[in-house]
Design a protein around this motif. Structure first.
Motif, PDB file in Angstrom:
ATOM      1  N   LEU A 213       0.862  -1.184   0.000  1.00 50.82           N
ATOM      2  CA  LEU A 213       0.000   0.000   0.000  1.00 50.82           C
ATOM      3  C   LEU A 213       0.898   1.234   0.000  1.00 50.82           C
ATOM      4  O   LEU A 213       1.757   1.379   0.887  1.00 50.82           O
ATOM      5  CB  LEU A 213      -0.907   0.007   1.226  1.00 50.82           C
ATOM      6  CG  LEU A 213      -1.878   1.193   1.319  1.00 50.82           C
ATOM      7  CD1 LEU A 213      -2.997   1.024   0.307  1.00 50.82           C
ATOM      8  CD2 LEU A 213      -2.454   1.311   2.737  1.00 50.82           C
ATOM      9  N   THR A 214       0.720   2.109  -0.981  1.00 51.14           N
ATOM     10  CA  THR A 214       1.518   3.337  -1.080  1.00 51.14           C
ATOM     11  C   THR A 214       0.587   4.538  -1.063  1.00 51.14           C
ATOM     12  O   THR A 214      -0.536   4.497  -1.590  1.00 51.14           O
ATOM     13  CB  THR A 214       2.369   3.346  -2.353  1.00 51.14           C
ATOM     14  OG1 THR A 214       1.502   3.216  -3.495  1.00 51.14           O
ATOM     15  CG2 THR A 214       3.369   2.196  -2.335  1.00 51.14           C
ATOM     16  N   ILE A 215       1.071   5.643  -0.483  1.00 50.20           N
ATOM     17  CA  ILE A 215       0.298   6.872  -0.379  1.00 50.20           C
ATOM     18  C   ILE A 215       1.170   8.022  -0.892  1.00 50.20           C
ATOM     19  O   ILE A 215       2.309   8.205  -0.430  1.00 50.20           O
ATOM     20  CB  ILE A 215      -0.131   7.147   1.075  1.00 50.20           C
ATOM     21  CG1 ILE A 215      -0.976   5.977   1.599  1.00 50.20           C
ATOM     22  CG2 ILE A 215      -0.913   8.456   1.172  1.00 50.20           C
ATOM     23  CD1 ILE A 215      -1.316   6.092   3.075  1.00 50.20           C
ATOM     24  N   GLU A 216       0.636   8.766  -1.829  1.00 48.21           N
ATOM     25  CA  GLU A 216       1.315   9.950  -2.355  1.00 48.21           C
ATOM     26  C   GLU A 216       0.433  11.154  -2.070  1.00 48.21           C
ATOM     27  O   GLU A 216      -0.704  11.225  -2.539  1.00 48.21           O
ATOM     28  CB  GLU A 216       1.562   9.808  -3.852  1.00 48.21           C
ATOM     29  CG  GLU A 216       2.469   8.635  -4.222  1.00 48.21           C
ATOM     30  CD  GLU A 216       2.657   8.507  -5.715  1.00 48.21           C
ATOM     31  OE1 GLU A 216       2.106   9.362  -6.450  1.00 48.21           O
ATOM     32  OE2 GLU A 216       3.324   7.555  -6.145  1.00 48.21           O
TER      33      GLU A 216
ATOM     34  N   THR B 174      -4.465  13.680  -2.854  1.00 46.07           N
ATOM     35  CA  THR B 174      -3.904  12.424  -2.341  1.00 46.07           C
ATOM     36  C   THR B 174      -4.213  11.296  -3.329  1.00 46.07           C
ATOM     37  O   THR B 174      -5.308  11.261  -3.908  1.00 46.07           O
ATOM     38  CB  THR B 174      -4.511  12.074  -0.970  1.00 46.07           C
ATOM     39  OG1 THR B 174      -4.265  13.148  -0.051  1.00 46.07           O
ATOM     40  CG2 THR B 174      -3.904  10.782  -0.418  1.00 46.07           C
ATOM     41  N   VAL B 175      -3.238  10.395  -3.485  1.00 47.64           N
ATOM     42  CA  VAL B 175      -3.427   9.182  -4.277  1.00 47.64           C
ATOM     43  C   VAL B 175      -3.009   7.997  -3.414  1.00 47.64           C
ATOM     44  O   VAL B 175      -1.862   7.939  -2.942  1.00 47.64           O
ATOM     45  CB  VAL B 175      -2.613   9.201  -5.586  1.00 47.64           C
ATOM     46  CG1 VAL B 175      -2.778   7.859  -6.312  1.00 47.64           C
ATOM     47  CG2 VAL B 175      -3.061  10.356  -6.470  1.00 47.64           C
ATOM     48  N   LEU B 176      -3.935   7.098  -3.192  1.00 46.12           N
ATOM     49  CA  LEU B 176      -3.663   5.882  -2.432  1.00 46.12           C
ATOM     50  C   LEU B 176      -3.709   4.722  -3.412  1.00 46.12           C
ATOM     51  O   LEU B 176      -4.679   4.579  -4.169  1.00 46.12           O
ATOM     52  CB  LEU B 176      -4.688   5.708  -1.315  1.00 46.12           C
ATOM     53  CG  LEU B 176      -4.521   4.521  -0.362  1.00 46.12           C
ATOM     54  CD1 LEU B 176      -5.019   4.894   1.038  1.00 46.12           C
ATOM     55  CD2 LEU B 176      -5.317   3.316  -0.868  1.00 46.12           C
ATOM     56  N   SER B 177      -2.658   3.882  -3.397  1.00 55.23           N
ATOM     57  CA  SER B 177      -2.555   2.767  -4.338  1.00 55.23           C
ATOM     58  C   SER B 177      -2.354   1.467  -3.577  1.00 55.23           C
ATOM     59  O   SER B 177      -1.417   1.348  -2.775  1.00 55.23           O
ATOM     60  CB  SER B 177      -1.391   3.000  -5.312  1.00 55.23           C
ATOM     61  OG  SER B 177      -1.269   1.915  -6.212  1.00 55.23           O
ATOM     62  N   ALA B 178      -3.245   0.511  -3.837  1.00 57.79           N
ATOM     63  CA  ALA B 178      -3.142  -0.825  -3.237  1.00 57.79           C
ATOM     64  C   ALA B 178      -2.848  -1.826  -4.342  1.00 57.79           C
ATOM     65  O   ALA B 178      -3.641  -1.974  -5.277  1.00 57.79           O
ATOM     66  CB  ALA B 178      -4.436  -1.195  -2.519  1.00 57.79           C
TER      67      ALA B 178
END
Length: 477
Positions: A446-449, A456-460
């Motif tokens: 899980l990454t958060i930019e 905000t962009v949250l990537s799973a």
């Protein structure tokens, strides 16, 4: 007193040869030793105690408890009993055939009967070397010696007496008894012989030595077998205890993991829904007098959220699967429904779009679908409550070996902290740790930019070809 020898050389030679064969004949005595060896081996293999039912003549009856617990040992012991009485009966029959009508005949018959009765009395006295038991053995040996003096044919019974003495007496006393019986047999045979015969001097000690060595070896084998069986029982007990401890540990870990999963499920559904209802009802209360229509809209929206929460609660009771997934259509349909519902509940303040890229080669596992949907629900709840965004997007991307879910918004953003670091001022913090835990359980990342003012962009990202990592039991709160 020496047995009477007739004047016929043939008769005398027959008697002497018979006695010599009894004491020194390799085949018959060696056969008895082999029988005792086999029975002792059976006792060792059955983990019987030394001197149990299978170790020699008369032993089964003397240790009836052990024989009764092992059918094979009991039958072997009966066979050894039969062999003893056959030898005794054969010796008596031979004497009566060779020397009919002699004055000693009644004494031979009486002593043979006494020896048989004494042999049968052994079990009554038990198997321990008590004074009565030792007295019985002494009388038994004396009666046999008298019979050998009167009729050397009774030397056939020496081997059973060897084993009886070896079983009852301590090692040194037993060896002394064997030596005494052997010397007595040799002396009796030499008195009957016409001249010196090396076979009569050397064969009986050799047979006695072999029989004793076999018995001692089998006895030690039995001891080692019992020790090995005891060690095996200890190892089995340790293994069973370890398995029970491991099972208990796994149950505890499973309980903690399930508690964590349920806490994440409740946070992403019921808790978020109740929070939204609270906000809407508070807004309706504030605008009830000034703008009744807006207040009613807030109440209707709160009612819709309550209906969704009720469906989720019922799904928890049924199988804990997300209600959107249970309605059919898979993850894509559930994400579209979630986006439409969030847009409708926001009443224009937030617009959520959903986009799907690629086509899965195979249906996604239920665990993956459920986890990604929960992550999307939790992320959109954070967007709605904390970001102040006017637009958000859900993007589901199917790749060859993984699936990626991106949740982006145009809100105020924040300073993203490394995983595991939580600010001291943070009050609400269950959402992001729960998302990380869900992805970690599936072996993903899980990454958060995010940055202040840049959204905000949250990537799973979840792999589809790797084995999920073990579930964690850390507290996500």
């Amino acid at each position: 007193m020496v047995e009477h020898r007739s004047g016929s050389p043939d008769a005398e030679g027959a008697e002497g040869s018979g006695v010599s064969g009894a004491a020194a004949g390799g085949s018959r005595v060696s056969g008895s030793a082999a029988e005792a060896s086999g029975t002792a081996r059976s006792a060792a293999e059955g983990s019987e105690v030394p001197g149990s039912a299978a170790q020699g003549p008369g032993i089964a009856a003397e240790g009836s408890g052990n024989a009764g617990s092992d059918p094979d040992a009991r039958w072997l012991a009966l066979l050894m009993h039969a062999a003893f009485f056959l030898l005794l009966g054969a010796s008596l029959t031979r004497f009566l055939m060779r020397h009919p009508g002699e004055d000693r005949t009644p004494w031979i018959i009486a002593l043979s009967t006494t020896l048989a009765v004494l042999y049968l009395l052994g079990p009554v006295l038990g198997s321990r070397p008590t004074p009565r038991r030792l007295t019985w053995l002494g009388v038994l040996v004396v009666v046999w010696m008298v019979l050998v003096v009167l009729a050397p044919s009774f030397a056939w019974c020496a081997v059973p007496l060897f084993y009886t003495g070896l079983r009852i007496l301590p090692p040194r006393a037993a060896l002394a008894l064997v030596a005494l019986l052997t010397v007595f047999v040799v002396a009796a045979q030499l008195r009957l012989a016409d001249g010196f015969d090396p076979n009569l001097v050397l064969a009986p000690p050799a047979v006695a030595a072999v029989a004793t060595a076999v018995f001692v070896h089998m006895q030690r084998q039995a001891v080692r077998q019992r020790e090995l069986a005891a060690r095996q029982r200890e190892l089995i007990d340790d293994l069973l205890r370890t398995r029970r401890e491991l099972a208990a540990t796994e149950r505890r870990e499973g309980t903690l993991a399930e508690r964590q999963r349920l806490s994440m499920e409740i946070h992403d559904t019921l808790a978020q829904g109740l929070s939204s209802q609270q906000m809407l009802l508070q807004a309706a209360d504030r605008t009830w007098s000034a703008d009744p229509d807006a207040a009613r809209r807030h109440v209707r929206t709160a009612t819709g959220i309550a209906e969704r929460n009720l469906a989720e609660a019922r799904r928890f009771v049924h199988d804990l699967a997300p209600a959107d997934l249970a309605e059919g259509g898979g993850l894509e349909a559930a994400l579209h429904a979630l986006a439409a519902r969030e847009s409708a509940q926001a009443e224009g303040a937030l617009t959520v779009h959903c986009h799907v890229e690629g086509t899965p080669h195979a249906p996604l596992p239920d665990r993956v679908q459920s986890a990604l949907l929960r992550i999307a629900q939790g992320a959109l709840a954070n967007v709605r409550e904390h970001s102040g965004a006017s637009a958000a997007g859900l993007t589901l991307t199917h790749l060859d070996d993984r699936v990626v879910l991106d949740i982006g918004d145009n809100g105020r953003g924040f300073t993203a902290e490394p995983e595991g670091v939580r600010g001291a001022r943070t009050v609400r913090g269950h959402g992001l740790p729960a998302m990380r835990a869900r992805v970690r359980q599936l072996g993903g990342t899980l990454t958060i930019e995010s940055a202040p003012g840049e959204g905000t962009v949250l990537s799973a990202e979840v792999p589809l070809t790797t084995v999920p990592l073990p579930t964690t039991t850390e507290d996500p709160t």
